[in-house]
Design an enzyme around this catalytic site. Structure first.
Site, short mmCIF file in Angstrom:
data_model
loop_
_atom_site.label_atom_id
_atom_site.label_comp_id
_atom_site.label_asym_id
_atom_site.label_seq_id
_atom_site.Cartn_x
_atom_site.Cartn_y
_atom_site.Cartn_z
CD GLU A 1 -1.14 -2.37 2.05
OE1 GLU A 1 -1.99 -2.83 2.91
OE2 GLU A 1 0.03 -2.65 1.97
CB THR B 1 19.78 -36.72 1.28
OG1 THR B 1 18.51 -37.34 1.00
CG2 THR B 1 20.06 -35.62 0.30
#
Length: 361
Positions: free
Chosen positions: A46, A194
């Site tokens: 705004e 991983t």
């Protein structure tokens, strides 16, 4: 409002954990200014729109503002937007959806109406809430928004057996897109398998100015001390989630890990796996709004099995790896005991790869 929503999307990846907000100002049926929240700590949509009015020489008095989220009325990193809207003497503010945060929750709307500004609420509400679903969930429940992300071949393989054939399943454009997900998140999580197999760094590229924390699920403390994650722990936060039993069994290793700058977080373990609910509860207390899961099949399936995921993002490469591929995610999916209903599905082509994203709840 659709223009304001498109503007809001520009902030995704730069404003988190703030919401992405867009704003358009219209006067006498002409667009006179627009703005969006561009980065965390920067001016809100705004204010940017009102300042753009000044730059263009347009007077916002009597104009209509379209904004995708209820204007703030509190002092945070910036001042209240409601004060500036009232000062600008706008005639009407059309808001897509309310801000459910405790410091907002309709107070901004009330202030505008008390100042004599007409307020309309609910235009494109569903679209606006989808854009800021993680922000809204955290504001209402204080629970992190969990994103599951993986790249796979057509036959559901997540990696090559022989890394010399290629490190990635997906193409460069898909990987670039995936880094946008990293910039959204406050933390990125993988399993220790991983780390051992790929030795990832888990940082957004190019750097976004705000690096998410890296989290490793490591029930038995198997993370290599010479991994990239451990070696960079003093630069970018690293949290090793493990069990009290592992710390007790390997006190010297635990000490070395913390000496290198990593944080050891112990959570209860069941069936040799860390308690994910306990982990999410801990992350919520630290205001981690979005958690990106980039682990292998077991880690991804663990979150799905326990109904803890909110969003999935899958990159599918036009490849059939057959015996050249490993980490078959379909094997874990076959173990799920319930159907997954995907909502708000988006499909996008990325130079031959296909990205499928959807909301699970």
């Amino acid at each position: 409002m659709k223009m304001a929503l498109n503007l809001a999307r520009r902030g995704i990846g730069s404003v988190e954990p703030n919401p992405a907000v867009g704003c358009v100002i219209v006067k006498d049926e002409n667009f006179i200014a627009k703005g969006w929240h561009k980065k965390l700590g920067g001016q809100h949509a705004e204010i940017n729109a009102l300042e753009n009015c000044k730059k263009s020489g347009s007077n916002p008095e009597g104009a209509v503002m379209y904004v995708t989220l209820e204007p703030c009325c509190h002092h945070g990193k910036t001042g209240p937007c409601t004060d500036q809207i009232i000062k600008a003497k706008l005639a009407k503010v059309i808001i897509a959806t309310t801000d459910p945060s405790p410091h907002a929750a309709g107070r901004g709307i009330e202030l505008l109406r008390n100042a004599g500004i007409e307020v309309q609420l609910g235009l494109c509400r569903d679209h606006a809430q989808r854009i800021n679903a993680p922000f809204i969930k955290f504001a209402k429940t204080e629970n992190p928004w969990v994103i599951l992300k993986w790249a796979q071949s057509i036959d559901a393989k997540l990696a090559y057996v022989d890394s010399t054939e290629g490190r990635w399943i997906s193409n460069e454009k898909s990987r670039k897109d995936a880094h946008k997900l990293r910039r959204r998140a406050q933390a990125i999580l993988v399993g220790v398998n991983t780390v051992i197999a790929d030795d990832p760094l888990l940082t957004p590229r190019p750097p976004a100015g705000k690096n998410p924390a890296r989290i490793v699920l490591d029930t038995n403390l198997r993370i290599p001390l010479d991994s990239k994650l451990i070696e960079t722990a003093q630069k970018t936060p690293l949290i090793i989630v493990t069990s009290p039993q592992a710390v007790k069994a390997k006190p010297k290793l635990a000490e070395k890990i913390t000496d290198k700058g990593s944080e050891l977080l112990t959570v209860p373990a069941a069936q040799n796996k860390c308690d994910l609910n306990a982990l999410l509860e801990h992350l919520s207390k630290r205001n981690f709004q979005q958690l990106l899961i980039e682990g292998g099949p077991q880690t991804i399936a663990s979150f799905l099995k326990q109904n803890l995921a909110d969003e999935i993002v899958i990159y599918i490469a036009p490849k059939i790896l057959a015996e050249r591929g490993k980490a078959d995610i379909s094997e874990q999916m076959h173990q799920l005991t319930r159907d997954l209903n995907l909502n708000h599905i988006e499909i996008k082509s990325l130079d031959g790869d296909v990205r499928i994203s959807a909301i699970l709840k």
